[in-house]
Design an enzyme around this catalytic site. Structure first.
Site, PDB file in Angstrom:
ATOM      1  N   TYR A 234       8.617   1.249  -7.671  1.00  0.00           N
ATOM      2  CA  TYR A 234       8.943   1.853  -6.377  1.00  0.00           C
ATOM      3  C   TYR A 234       8.887   0.824  -5.238  1.00  0.00           C
ATOM      4  O   TYR A 234       9.899   0.271  -4.834  1.00  0.00           O
ATOM      5  CB  TYR A 234       8.048   3.074  -6.087  1.00  0.00           C
ATOM      6  CG  TYR A 234       8.687   3.908  -4.988  1.00  0.00           C
ATOM      7  CD1 TYR A 234       9.499   4.991  -5.291  1.00  0.00           C
ATOM      8  CD2 TYR A 234       8.541   3.546  -3.646  1.00  0.00           C
ATOM      9  CE1 TYR A 234      10.139   5.694  -4.293  1.00  0.00           C
ATOM     10  CE2 TYR A 234       9.174   4.246  -2.641  1.00  0.00           C
ATOM     11  CZ  TYR A 234       9.964   5.322  -2.970  1.00  0.00           C
ATOM     12  OH  TYR A 234      10.619   6.003  -1.975  1.00  0.00           O
ATOM     13  N   LYS A 243      13.571   0.834   1.464  1.00  0.00           N
ATOM     14  CA  LYS A 243      12.617   1.423   2.421  1.00  0.00           C
ATOM     15  C   LYS A 243      12.145   0.367   3.425  1.00  0.00           C
ATOM     16  O   LYS A 243      11.951   0.668   4.600  1.00  0.00           O
ATOM     17  CB  LYS A 243      11.421   2.031   1.679  1.00  0.00           C
ATOM     18  CG  LYS A 243      11.775   3.303   0.916  1.00  0.00           C
ATOM     19  CD  LYS A 243      12.271   4.405   1.843  1.00  0.00           C
ATOM     20  CE  LYS A 243      12.581   5.691   1.131  1.00  0.00           C
ATOM     21  NZ  LYS A 243      13.312   6.655   1.955  1.00  0.00           N
TER      22      LYS A 243
HETATM   23  P1  NAD Z   1      15.786  15.860  -1.419  1.00  0.00           P
HETATM   24  O1  NAD Z   1      16.583  15.434  -2.594  1.00  0.00           O
HETATM   25  O2  NAD Z   1      14.901  17.051  -1.561  1.00  0.00           O
HETATM   26  O3  NAD Z   1      16.774  16.112  -0.160  1.00  0.00           O
HETATM   27  C1  NAD Z   1      17.763  15.180   0.179  1.00  0.00           C
HETATM   28  C2  NAD Z   1      18.665  15.729   1.241  1.00  0.00           C
HETATM   29  O4  NAD Z   1      19.703  14.753   1.497  1.00  0.00           O
HETATM   30  C3  NAD Z   1      19.395  17.035   0.850  1.00  0.00           C
HETATM   31  O5  NAD Z   1      19.451  17.878   1.975  1.00  0.00           O
HETATM   32  C4  NAD Z   1      20.815  16.562   0.514  1.00  0.00           C
HETATM   33  O6  NAD Z   1      21.822  17.551   0.686  1.00  0.00           O
HETATM   34  C5  NAD Z   1      20.958  15.445   1.541  1.00  0.00           C
HETATM   35  N1  NAD Z   1      22.029  14.475   1.231  1.00  0.00           N
HETATM   36  C6  NAD Z   1      22.117  13.640   0.179  1.00  0.00           C
HETATM   37  N2  NAD Z   1      23.250  12.897   0.292  1.00  0.00           N
HETATM   38  C7  NAD Z   1      23.879  13.291   1.425  1.00  0.00           C
HETATM   39  C8  NAD Z   1      25.072  12.901   2.086  1.00  0.00           C
HETATM   40  N3  NAD Z   1      25.863  11.937   1.608  1.00  0.00           N
HETATM   41  N4  NAD Z   1      25.416  13.556   3.214  1.00  0.00           N
HETATM   42  C9  NAD Z   1      24.627  14.560   3.729  1.00  0.00           C
HETATM   43  N5  NAD Z   1      23.460  14.926   3.167  1.00  0.00           N
HETATM   44  C10 NAD Z   1      23.098  14.301   2.029  1.00  0.00           C
HETATM   45  O7  NAD Z   1      14.944  14.568  -0.952  1.00  0.00           O
HETATM   46  P2  NAD Z   1      13.456  14.383  -0.398  1.00  0.00           P
HETATM   47  O8  NAD Z   1      12.568  14.070  -1.544  1.00  0.00           O
HETATM   48  O9  NAD Z   1      13.102  15.439   0.572  1.00  0.00           O
HETATM   49  O10 NAD Z   1      13.645  12.984   0.375  1.00  0.00           O
HETATM   50  C11 NAD Z   1      13.972  12.915   1.747  1.00  0.00           C
HETATM   51  C12 NAD Z   1      13.444  11.602   2.288  1.00  0.00           C
HETATM   52  O11 NAD Z   1      12.004  11.595   2.173  1.00  0.00           O
HETATM   53  C13 NAD Z   1      13.953  10.382   1.522  1.00  0.00           C
HETATM   54  O12 NAD Z   1      14.163   9.336   2.425  1.00  0.00           O
HETATM   55  C14 NAD Z   1      12.777  10.072   0.605  1.00  0.00           C
HETATM   56  O13 NAD Z   1      12.741   8.722   0.202  1.00  0.00           O
HETATM   57  C15 NAD Z   1      11.611  10.409   1.512  1.00  0.00           C
HETATM   58  N6  NAD Z   1      10.329  10.635   0.825  1.00  0.00           N
HETATM   59  C16 NAD Z   1      10.258  11.451  -0.265  1.00  0.00           C
HETATM   60  C17 NAD Z   1       9.033  11.595  -0.921  1.00  0.00           C
HETATM   61  C18 NAD Z   1       8.897  12.471  -2.144  1.00  0.00           C
HETATM   62  O14 NAD Z   1       7.910  12.348  -2.862  1.00  0.00           O
HETATM   63  N7  NAD Z   1       9.816  13.378  -2.384  1.00  0.00           N
HETATM   64  C19 NAD Z   1       7.886  10.943  -0.430  1.00  0.00           C
HETATM   65  C20 NAD Z   1       7.998  10.161   0.716  1.00  0.00           C
HETATM   66  C21 NAD Z   1       9.234  10.000   1.333  1.00  0.00           C
END
Ligand code: NAD
Length: 389
Positions: A234, A243
């Site tokens: 990661y 990131k």
């Molecule tokens: P997720 O997969 O649940 O949601 C992703 C969102 O992005 C969805 O609404 C999807 O429709 C949208 N999306 C994707 N491609 C798109 C595009 N081309 N145009 C418009 N919308 C688009 O993801 P998540 O886990 O909530 O992650 C969101 C952010 O949080 C990311 O940057 C991720 O790295 C970060 N994050 C996640 C975690 C984790 O453990 N899940 C932890 C820390 C940070």
């Protein structure tokens, strides 16, 4: 049609419309039972249909009473095929917001494109006039560069040397060893293009150009660090490079926002089950052990608890807030606590297929994963026919 979960390679291919609507309602209920929040009245969420973006929008709308525009890229359903979970989540969110007397617009399409940026700017101009907060919460496997038309695909790979670690197929409950080969220079560059900060900056520039960022505007994007257990795949891998780029974009955006007294910041969030995290090697196993430890200590949080804390302690609080030495908000503080990480590491060393159920929270992981797709939500009759469109 009766809809059941269909899972392949930690990806769920179906979603239940009523279950999705109900889990959105549960998140709304959580927020409504907390102290109301103040200060943000018009919010844009890019990546609003799932996970952290959806929870951010729910807190903005039902905690702050904000009008909102959400952007996501989801597949609608047909008579015989369910839509993606995010499609149903967006529909439910817009309906609940309308019932609460809030304006909420959802736009479905590619947020990376210039056309989407212009469409959304027009929508904000017409209905909200400006926004006080822009949340950037996209997790995507690919991006088409809006200028060149080149297609970039992100990969989750280590850099420099291969990485072997335990991993989990959470459907079968089998713990095995996975080896990921190191990324090429091209793959690193592609992943940065997709998941780095370039598109976040393009959004801010598009909104600035149209003059629809309010004075004092805030913008936030989400990052992850995690423990040294997952560092090679990661934080020190391709996604970590992306990131780093995202975090590095904060300074550029802050410079652009100076005249508006605006502020850009990155929040490092906790590892949680979402569609995005379920497909990262080793991460589902780490999350299953982490949940076990954090739940036993009474400090577990899901997406909505994390996002409520973000808004309550940071985004809605006037004045400077505590940041880490790199200027980031640390919502992963409880995950990274020394006692939590020590216990997770001990479990990690012991975990194998036959003790998985007893020493991890695999059950909690699977239940939450299913719930993200509208399955296993109490109160839904899964034997009944549902309309998919
Ligand atoms: P997720 O997969 O649940 O949601 C992703 C969102 O992005 C969805 O609404 C999807 O429709 C949208 N999306 C994707 N491609 C798109 C595009 N081309 N145009 C418009 N919308 C688009 O993801 P998540 O886990 O909530 O992650 C969101 C952010 O949080 C990311 O940057 C991720 O790295 C970060 N994050 C996640 C975690 C984790 O453990 N899940 C932890 C820390 C940070």
């Amino acid at each position: 049609m009766v809809v059941l979960p269909k899972i392949r390679n930690n990806i769920c291919l179906t979603a239940h419309p009523l279950g999705c609507a109900l889990q959105v309602q549960h998140q709304i209920n959580f927020v409504k039972h907390r102290d109301p929040l103040d200060g943000l009245k018009r919010v844009l969420v890019i990546g609003s249909s799932n996970g952290y973006g959806l929870a951010s929008r729910i807190v903005a709308a039902f905690g702050c009473g904000a009008d909102s525009v959400g952007i996501s890229y989801e597949r609608p359903g047909s008579v015989t095929r369910p839509a993606t979970a995010g499609w149903y989540n967006e529909t439910a969110l817009v309906e609940r917001a309308a019932e609460a007397g809030l304006k909420a617009f959802s736009v479905n399409g590619d947020a990376f494109s210039d056309e989407m940026k212009q469409e959304v700017c027009g929508l904000i101009e017409d209905h909200l006039q400006a926004v006080d907060l822009v949340v950037y919460s996209i997790a995507s496997p690919r991006r088409i560069d809006p200028k060149s038309g080149d297609i970039y695909a992100s990969v989750i790979k280590p850099i420099g040397k291969s990485y072997s670690a335990k991993t989990l197929d959470f459907q079968s409950g089998v713990v095995s060893t996975i080896t990921a080969e190191p990324a090429t220079e091209d793959e690193i560059e592609h992943t940065i293009k997709v998941m780095g900060g370039e598109d976040w900056l393009l959004w801010i520039e598009a909104l600035l150009e149209r003059g629809i960022l309010a004075d004092g505007v805030k913008t936030i994007a989400y990052s992850y660090l995690g423990p040294d257990l997952t560092y090679p795949i990661y934080r020190e891998g391709t996604i970590g490079r992306a990131k780093l780029h995202l975090e590095g974009t904060v300074d550029t955006i802050n410079t652009r926002l100076t005249n508006l007294n605006g502020m850009a910041v990155v929040s490092v969030n906790k590892a949680l089950v979402t569609r995005a995290s379920a497909v990262i090697p080793a991460v589902p196993l780490y999350i299953s052990l982490l949940y076990r430890v954090m739940k036993s200590k009474g400090i577990h949080e899901g997406c909505i608890q994390q996002m409520y804390r973000l808004f309550h302690d940071y985004l809605c609080m006037p004045g400077p807030r505590p940041l880490d030495e790199s200027g980031r908000i640390r919502l992963d503080d409880l995950e990274m606590r020394e006692d939590v990480q020590r216990e997770v590491r001990l479990l990690w060393e012991r975990v194998e297929t036959k003790n998985l159920a007893s020493i991890s929270d695999i059950r909690g992981f699977s239940d939450e994963f299913l719930m993200h797709h509208g399955f296993g939500v109490p109160g839904v009759d899964y034997d009944a026919d549902v309309t998919l469109v």
